[in-house]
Design an enzyme around this catalytic site. Structure first.
Site, short mmCIF file in Angstrom:
data_model
loop_
_atom_site.label_atom_id
_atom_site.label_comp_id
_atom_site.label_asym_id
_atom_site.label_seq_id
_atom_site.Cartn_x
_atom_site.Cartn_y
_atom_site.Cartn_z
N HIS A 77 -2.22 23.02 -5.43
CA HIS A 77 -2.07 21.88 -4.51
C HIS A 77 -2.32 22.31 -3.07
CE1 HIS A 77 0.86 19.96 -7.66
NE2 HIS A 77 -0.38 20.09 -8.11
N HIS A 260 -5.94 23.46 -16.06
CA HIS A 260 -6.02 24.66 -15.24
C HIS A 260 -6.76 25.81 -15.92
CE1 HIS A 260 -3.63 23.00 -12.07
NE2 HIS A 260 -2.61 22.74 -12.87
#
Length: 303
Positions: A77, A260
């Protein structure tokens, strides 16, 4: 020439680690040209870990980096916020193995960057421009990059849940579009998985304050920030993970049910496929960051 950028001044915040539940002090510091993005563990003697695919660590529900037995988790993030605001060089200091989860989105990090300010440096930026397609597929998961005049992401997800049968979205990534359409989108999980994660020592800092939790028939949180907040968050994750190639990318990223592990495997493959890209010092359609406000709540600044 598009100049490299860093922060005008350092800025700090306090948060908790999503998986550890521990308090984290995080500071963003200006850095010199070609420094890149590096994480420094102040609790372990100042060991630094460059934010590149060469230093990928464990990929367990989030993206981690590791170097010489020192690791930093949940970096995606913050990396997405730095990339979208055009910050090429920054030192990220933290006293914990995890970047704080904040509200589960990238909006608090955008706020920090805007509060610190961004400064142009006297060194040119390099972009990685895709000239031939690159792709990976693993079963029903797939991800690819195609030539384009700008950075664009198309993402689709599909789950066996009434609220998440299928969502798809395409966003051309500029600072404005990222701030308004992507950064506020929060991470999400399923209620049935929460207890299992906690039994395994994960998500100890997770709550309705920093994640969307889906029960059998609906969400446990009061409301979504976007009707398709889930796929927007996947775009956020992909932008952050792709930052690990070390250059802003000019190309069209297309992903279906990735995550991911596949994002980071793909980032490594991009650098291996040298025939498929070239480095350029400017791009007419490359993201040109501008100063913008953020509608989301500001993080708590450290004293």
């Amino acid at each position: 020439m598009d100049a490299q950028r860093t922060l005008r001044r350092q800025i700090s915040c306090v948060g908790i680690g999503l998986h550890s539940g521990n308090k984290v002090n995080l500071t963003l510091k200006p850095a010199s040209p070609d420094f890149g993005i590096r994480f420094r563990r102040t609790d372990l003697g100042g060991h630094e870990i460059p934010a590149t695919v060469n230093h990928l660590g464990g990929i367990q529900l989030a993206t981690g980096l590791a170097r010489n037995e020192v690791s930093v988790e949940t970096v995606e993030h913050l990396l997405a916020a730095l990339l979208s605001t055009g910050v090429d060089n920054v030192l990220v200091e933290l006293n914990s193995p995890e970047v704080p989860i904040m509200d589960g989105s990238a909006a608090p990090f955008i706020y920090l960057i805007h509060e610190a300010g961004v400064k142009r440096l006297q060194t040119s930026r390099k972009y990685l421009k895709i000239v031939r397609p690159i792709a990976i597929s693993r079963g029903d998961k797939r991800i690819a990059l195609y030539p384009s005049d700008h950075f664009k992401v198309t993402y689709s997800i599909s789950y066996d849940h009434p609220l998440l049968r299928h969502q798809s979205r395409t966003v051309r990534i500029t600072e404005e579009s990222f701030v308004e359409e992507v950064a506020p989108a929060r991470t999400f999980t399923f209620l049935k998985d929460v207890e299992m994660m906690r039994q395994n020592g994960l998500a100890l800092g997770g709550s309705l304050e920093n994640a969307i939790v889906l029960g059998e028939t609906g969400i446990l949180n009061n409301a979504l920030r976007f009707e398709d907040e889930f796929v927007r968050h996947k775009i956020l994750d992909a932008v952050g993970d792709l930052a690990l190639v070390g250059y802003p990318v000019i190309g069209h990223l297309v992903a279906h049910r990735a995550g991911h592990a596949l994002h980071t495997e793909f980032a490594a493959k991009i650098l291996e496929e040298r025939h498929a890209w070239r480095l350029v010092e400017s791009a007419v359609s490359a993201p040109i960051p501008v100063a913008l406000g953020v509608k989301s709540a500001a993080p708590r600044l450290a004293n």
